[in-house]
Design an enzyme around this catalytic site. Sequence first.
Site, mmCIF file in Angstrom:
data_model
loop_
_atom_site.group_PDB
_atom_site.id
_atom_site.type_symbol
_atom_site.label_atom_id
_atom_site.label_comp_id
_atom_site.label_asym_id
_atom_site.label_seq_id
_atom_site.Cartn_x
_atom_site.Cartn_y
_atom_site.Cartn_z
ATOM 1 N N ASN A 104 47.747 -7.649 33.719
ATOM 2 C CA ASN A 104 47.048 -8.332 32.625
ATOM 3 C C ASN A 104 46.123 -9.447 33.081
ATOM 4 O O ASN A 104 45.365 -9.999 32.283
ATOM 5 C CB ASN A 104 48.071 -8.909 31.641
ATOM 6 C CG ASN A 104 48.776 -7.800 30.889
ATOM 7 O OD1 ASN A 104 48.238 -6.713 30.712
ATOM 8 N ND2 ASN A 104 50.003 -8.061 30.468
ATOM 9 N N LYS A 164 43.022 -11.355 35.223
ATOM 10 C CA LYS A 164 41.639 -11.019 35.562
ATOM 11 C C LYS A 164 41.511 -10.663 37.034
ATOM 12 O O LYS A 164 42.226 -11.233 37.865
ATOM 13 C CB LYS A 164 40.769 -12.238 35.263
ATOM 14 C CG LYS A 164 39.317 -12.099 35.684
ATOM 15 C CD LYS A 164 38.543 -13.339 35.329
ATOM 16 C CE LYS A 164 37.219 -13.420 36.075
ATOM 17 N NZ LYS A 164 36.318 -12.318 35.743
ATOM 18 N N LYS A 219 40.646 -7.158 38.246
ATOM 19 C CA LYS A 219 40.789 -5.743 38.620
ATOM 20 C C LYS A 219 39.433 -5.110 38.938
ATOM 21 O O LYS A 219 39.223 -4.583 40.033
ATOM 22 C CB LYS A 219 41.491 -4.981 37.490
ATOM 23 C CG LYS A 219 42.890 -5.534 37.200
ATOM 24 C CD LYS A 219 43.523 -4.941 35.979
ATOM 25 C CE LYS A 219 42.912 -5.381 34.686
ATOM 26 N NZ LYS A 219 43.128 -6.803 34.369
ATOM 27 N N THR A 220 38.524 -5.189 37.993
ATOM 28 C CA THR A 220 37.210 -4.579 38.214
ATOM 29 C C THR A 220 36.454 -5.316 39.322
ATOM 30 O O THR A 220 35.819 -4.689 40.173
ATOM 31 C CB THR A 220 36.398 -4.593 36.902
ATOM 32 O OG1 THR A 220 37.097 -3.794 35.945
ATOM 33 C CG2 THR A 220 35.010 -4.020 37.095
ATOM 34 N N THR A 221 36.562 -6.642 39.324
ATOM 35 C CA THR A 221 35.830 -7.389 40.343
ATOM 36 C C THR A 221 36.398 -7.147 41.744
ATOM 37 O O THR A 221 35.650 -7.164 42.723
ATOM 38 C CB THR A 221 35.790 -8.898 40.002
ATOM 39 O OG1 THR A 221 37.078 -9.312 39.576
ATOM 40 C CG2 THR A 221 34.784 -9.182 38.904
ATOM 41 N N ARG A 233 32.150 -4.219 50.496
ATOM 42 C CA ARG A 233 32.665 -4.037 51.859
ATOM 43 C C ARG A 233 32.304 -2.652 52.394
ATOM 44 O O ARG A 233 31.827 -2.499 53.512
ATOM 45 C CB ARG A 233 34.183 -4.221 51.836
ATOM 46 C CG ARG A 233 34.834 -4.044 53.173
ATOM 47 C CD ARG A 233 36.284 -4.453 53.138
ATOM 48 N NE ARG A 233 36.419 -5.897 53.147
ATOM 49 C CZ ARG A 233 37.587 -6.545 52.977
ATOM 50 N NH1 ARG A 233 38.697 -5.867 52.779
ATOM 51 N NH2 ARG A 233 37.639 -7.850 53.023
ATOM 52 N N PHE A 246 35.220 0.551 22.983
ATOM 53 C CA PHE A 246 36.676 0.446 22.987
ATOM 54 C C PHE A 246 37.310 1.285 21.892
ATOM 55 O O PHE A 246 36.864 1.282 20.763
ATOM 56 C CB PHE A 246 37.086 -1.018 22.833
ATOM 57 C CG PHE A 246 36.650 -1.856 23.986
ATOM 58 C CD1 PHE A 246 35.539 -2.672 23.886
ATOM 59 C CD2 PHE A 246 37.326 -1.803 25.190
ATOM 60 C CE1 PHE A 246 35.127 -3.441 24.959
ATOM 61 C CE2 PHE A 246 36.924 -2.564 26.270
ATOM 62 C CZ PHE A 246 35.811 -3.383 26.146
ATOM 63 N N TRP A 261 40.052 0.884 20.321
ATOM 64 C CA TRP A 261 40.674 0.205 19.188
ATOM 65 C C TRP A 261 39.629 -0.292 18.177
ATOM 66 O O TRP A 261 39.964 -0.766 17.117
ATOM 67 C CB TRP A 261 41.606 -0.914 19.637
ATOM 68 C CG TRP A 261 41.033 -1.835 20.653
ATOM 69 C CD1 TRP A 261 40.375 -2.995 20.423
ATOM 70 C CD2 TRP A 261 41.099 -1.674 22.070
ATOM 71 N NE1 TRP A 261 40.022 -3.561 21.612
ATOM 72 C CE2 TRP A 261 40.445 -2.784 22.628
ATOM 73 C CE3 TRP A 261 41.637 -0.691 22.922
ATOM 74 C CZ2 TRP A 261 40.330 -2.941 24.012
ATOM 75 C CZ3 TRP A 261 41.504 -0.863 24.282
ATOM 76 C CH2 TRP A 261 40.856 -1.975 24.804
ATOM 77 N N GLU A 289 38.758 1.335 34.653
ATOM 78 C CA GLU A 289 39.450 1.406 33.355
ATOM 79 C C GLU A 289 39.956 2.822 33.044
ATOM 80 O O GLU A 289 40.143 3.173 31.877
ATOM 81 C CB GLU A 289 38.578 0.909 32.182
ATOM 82 C CG GLU A 289 37.656 -0.267 32.465
ATOM 83 C CD GLU A 289 38.354 -1.609 32.674
ATOM 84 O OE1 GLU A 289 39.590 -1.647 32.568
ATOM 85 O OE2 GLU A 289 37.666 -2.596 32.962
HETATM 86 P P1 ATP Z 1 37.180 -8.552 35.813
HETATM 87 O O1 ATP Z 1 36.158 -7.518 35.391
HETATM 88 O O2 ATP Z 1 36.689 -9.924 35.523
HETATM 89 O O3 ATP Z 1 37.688 -8.349 37.207
HETATM 90 P P2 ATP Z 1 39.494 -7.225 34.805
HETATM 91 O O4 ATP Z 1 38.858 -5.952 35.174
HETATM 92 O O5 ATP Z 1 40.722 -7.633 35.549
HETATM 93 O O6 ATP Z 1 38.438 -8.400 34.839
HETATM 94 P P3 ATP Z 1 39.802 -6.217 32.115
HETATM 95 O O7 ATP Z 1 41.156 -5.888 31.640
HETATM 96 O O8 ATP Z 1 38.891 -5.092 32.490
HETATM 97 O O9 ATP Z 1 39.907 -7.280 33.278
HETATM 98 O O10 ATP Z 1 39.108 -7.118 31.032
HETATM 99 C C1 ATP Z 1 37.773 -7.442 31.116
HETATM 100 C C2 ATP Z 1 37.471 -8.762 30.468
HETATM 101 O O11 ATP Z 1 38.630 -9.418 29.967
HETATM 102 C C3 ATP Z 1 36.869 -9.774 31.441
HETATM 103 O O12 ATP Z 1 35.852 -10.431 30.761
HETATM 104 C C4 ATP Z 1 37.988 -10.697 31.787
HETATM 105 O O13 ATP Z 1 37.603 -12.006 32.110
HETATM 106 C C5 ATP Z 1 38.779 -10.706 30.526
HETATM 107 N N1 ATP Z 1 40.172 -10.967 30.855
HETATM 108 C C6 ATP Z 1 40.854 -10.499 31.906
HETATM 109 N N2 ATP Z 1 42.102 -11.000 31.928
HETATM 110 C C7 ATP Z 1 42.208 -11.800 30.848
HETATM 111 C C8 ATP Z 1 43.238 -12.611 30.305
HETATM 112 N N3 ATP Z 1 44.419 -12.691 30.909
HETATM 113 N N4 ATP Z 1 42.986 -13.299 29.154
HETATM 114 C C9 ATP Z 1 41.795 -13.203 28.558
HETATM 115 N N5 ATP Z 1 40.768 -12.446 29.008
HETATM 116 C C10 ATP Z 1 40.968 -11.770 30.138
HETATM 117 MG MG MG Z 2 38.169 -4.291 34.217
#
Ligand code: ATP
Ligand code: MG
Length: 187
Positions: free
Chosen positions: A26, A28, A30-32, A40, A82, A84, A119
Site C-alpha cells: 500500500n 508509494k 511501486k511504479t517509480t 538502469r 479505474f 471503481w 498495475e
Molecule cells: P508511484 O507511482 O508514486 O511509485 P505507486 O505505484 O506505489 O506510486 P499506486 O498504488 O500505483 O502507487 O498509486 C498511485 C498514486 O497513489 C500515486 O500518486 C501515489 O503517490 C499515490 N499513493 C501511493 N501510496 C499512497 C498512500 N499510501 N496514500 C495515499 N496515496 C498514495
Molecule cells: Mg503504481
Amino acid sequence: MFLRVHQGMDNKKIRKKSLLLLFTGNGKGKTTSALGLAFRAMGHGFPVCMIQFIKGSWRYGELETAKLFPTLFELRVMGRGFTWQSEDLDKDVAAAREAWAFAEKTIREGHCRLLILDELTYLLSYGMLDEQAVLTVLASRPENMHIVVTGRAATPGLIAAADLVTEMLDIKHPYAKGVMAQQGIEF
Ligand code: ATP
Ligand code: MG
C-alpha cells in the site's frame, strides 16, 4: 537476514536468470521503482517496454520522458481508467483482455529485455483475467527477459510465482495530512 544470505551461499550459484519481480503493498513507490529499473536497464542498452494496465487521469511525467528514449523505451498505456469509477464493467473486462493480449505478444516476441506490467495486479485480484493463464504466460518469458509486475493487492499465486517480491509499506504519506499530489512526485 544472515541465515538467508548463508543459505544462498550454500546453493549452487546461478549466473544468469530471467527474473519475475513484484512490487506490491500500500505504500508509494511501486511504479517509480519499476521506472528506476528501466533507467538502469537502458544504461546497458536493454530495450524496455512498459505496459500500463490502468490509465490514470494525470498527465504523468514518465509519459513525456519516454519520448526522450524513442529507440529504447516503449510505453503503452492501455486500460480505460479505474474500474471503481466505471459504469460499464463489460467494457473494462474487454479492455483488460486486450491489454493482456498485447503483453502476451510482447513476451512472445522477446524484443525487450525488461518488461514492466504496471498495475497488472488489479486485473488478477478483480478476476478480470484468469490468474493461471497469466502465470503460465509469465513463466514462458524468454531467457533474457526480466518482467516486473506492480500494483497493490497481489494475489497469492502471483506472489508464489515471483522470484522477488517487495512490499512497499505505507508508514506515512502526505495525502493523509491533506497534501495534494505534487508534480514530479506523484505524477
Ligand atoms: P508511484 O507511482 O508514486 O511509485 P505507486 O505505484 O506505489 O506510486 P499506486 O498504488 O500505483 O502507487 O498509486 C498511485 C498514486 O497513489 C500515486 O500518486 C501515489 O503517490 C499515490 N499513493 C501511493 N501510496 C499512497 C498512500 N499510501 N496514500 C495515499 N496515496 C498514495
Ligand atoms: Mg503504481
